[in-house]
Design an enzyme around this catalytic site. Structure first.
Site, PDB file in Angstrom:
ATOM      1  N   GLU A  13      10.238 -22.840-115.270  1.00 62.97           N
ATOM      2  CA  GLU A  13       9.080 -23.094-116.122  1.00 62.97           C
ATOM      3  C   GLU A  13       8.571 -24.537-116.007  1.00 62.97           C
ATOM      4  O   GLU A  13       7.478 -24.833-116.491  1.00 62.97           O
ATOM      5  CB  GLU A  13       9.432 -22.798-117.586  1.00 62.97           C
ATOM      6  CG  GLU A  13       9.762 -21.330-117.824  1.00 62.97           C
ATOM      7  CD  GLU A  13      10.325 -21.059-119.208  1.00 62.97           C
ATOM      8  OE1 GLU A  13       9.782 -20.193-119.904  1.00 62.97           O
ATOM      9  OE2 GLU A  13      11.318 -21.716-119.596  1.00 62.97           O
ATOM     10  N   ASP A 217       5.077 -11.255-120.037  1.00 64.07           N
ATOM     11  CA  ASP A 217       5.397  -9.828-120.206  1.00 64.07           C
ATOM     12  C   ASP A 217       4.939  -9.420-121.595  1.00 64.07           C
ATOM     13  O   ASP A 217       4.535 -10.255-122.400  1.00 64.07           O
ATOM     14  CB  ASP A 217       6.923  -9.631-120.048  1.00 64.07           C
ATOM     15  CG  ASP A 217       7.689 -10.408-121.109  1.00 64.07           C
ATOM     16  OD1 ASP A 217       7.862  -9.877-122.217  1.00 64.07           O
ATOM     17  OD2 ASP A 217       8.072 -11.582-120.859  1.00 64.07           O
TER      18      ASP A 217
HETATM   19  N1  ADE Z   1      10.161 -15.051-123.146  1.00 63.00           N
HETATM   20  C1  ADE Z   1       9.347 -14.402-122.290  1.00 63.00           C
HETATM   21  N2  ADE Z   1       9.351 -13.086-122.543  1.00 63.00           N
HETATM   22  C2  ADE Z   1      10.186 -12.891-123.591  1.00 63.00           C
HETATM   23  C3  ADE Z   1      10.638 -11.751-124.297  1.00 63.00           C
HETATM   24  N3  ADE Z   1      10.196 -10.536-123.979  1.00 63.00           N
HETATM   25  N4  ADE Z   1      11.525 -11.920-125.312  1.00 63.00           N
HETATM   26  C4  ADE Z   1      11.976 -13.150-125.623  1.00 63.00           C
HETATM   27  N5  ADE Z   1      11.589 -14.266-124.976  1.00 63.00           N
HETATM   28  C5  ADE Z   1      10.703 -14.136-123.973  1.00 63.00           C
END
Ligand code: ADE
Length: 249
Positions: A13, A217
């Site tokens: 990141e 996501d």
């Molecule tokens: N960071 C990126 N995606 C995530 C997720 N689905 N749950 C927790 N932290 C995250």
């Protein structure tokens, strides 16, 4: 003047940003590397917190106690929760809450015991500035990421959102769990694993905090694969573009 801290949980990141700190000096503390240097001529301490609320809280405490930073900005990725918060969008937090904190019935669900508070406010001035540079940056996703990445992730017109960011020591990777978060916290825009912990530490110290997260996501059954591809390929380019545009203002 005192430096600002730029923090991300994972190397993926922040790698592009670390590569742009020409004079950085590595300082070891609490088992971490703190990169002390400049970005856009501004004094910066960049650090990888590692994942989760405790890792983030100890990193923040060291930044405040040992490096005397004047503000902490957390960057990286998050899972989209609210409808319309899609992969490639940016969320700039106005408030942060720990979604896995529940000392009920002694204290209300989500409330930090003995603080009488469940939502920590992010710094408005830094948040406004980050949201403005994010709007500008997202206007041309091809310039930011290249045509190939824009096609791969289907980024047509990525958006900037402002509002509640929730954090907890869970990677949310089922539709059932993200549905429950949406039900319990209908105004939550996105979920990650560090921001609210750092917000709490910064609140204790009276130091400004901000968080900007790119959606990797949708915190659903496809989250694991989507997250892995997004962090491997594009996450650090967002962090570099947004942090350096902010520091240049
Ligand atoms: N960071 C990126 N995606 C995530 C997720 N689905 N749950 C927790 N932290 C995250």
């Amino acid at each position: 003047s005192a430096p600002v801290a730029i923090v991300a949980a994972m190397h993926e990141e922040l790698s592009a940003l670390l590569a742009q700190m020409p004079d950085e000096q590595r300082v070891r503390a609490a088992g971490r590397d703190f990169w002390v240097g400049h970005l856009h001529g501004q004094p910066v301490v960049a650090v990888l917190s590692r994942i989760g609320k405790v890792a983030a809280a100890v990193t923040a405490t060291v930044l405040l106690e040992r490096f005397g930073v004047r503000a902490i900005v957390f960057t990286g990725v998050a899972g989209g929760l609210a409808p319309g918060v899609n992969v490639g969008d940016v969320v700039v937090a106005t408030q942060l809450l720990q979604h896995d904190l529940d000392a009920s019935p002694i204290f209300p669900k989500y409330e930090v015991p003995l603080m009488g508070l469940s939502r920590f406010a992010a710094d408005t001035a830094i948040g406004d500035a980050l949201a403005a540079v994010a709007e500008e940056t997202l206007r041309d996703p091809v310039a930011l990421l290249g045509q190939e990445a824009v096609d791969e992730f289907g980024l047509r017109s990525p958006k900037v959102h402002r509002g509640l960011l929730v954090s907890g020591d869970r990677f949310v990777s089922t539709a059932a769990e993200s549905d429950a978060l949406r039900r319990n916290l209908p105004d939550a825009l996105a979920v990650e694993m560090e921001g609210a912990a750092v917000a709490q530490v910064c609140h204790d110290y009276g130091v400004p905090f901000a968080a900007m997260r790119t959606i990797s996501d949708r915190a659903d059954d496809a989250a694991h694969g989507d997250f892995a591809r997004f962090v491997a390929e594009v996450a650090s380019r967002y962090s570099l573009a947004l942090a350096s545009a902010w520091l240049a203002t």
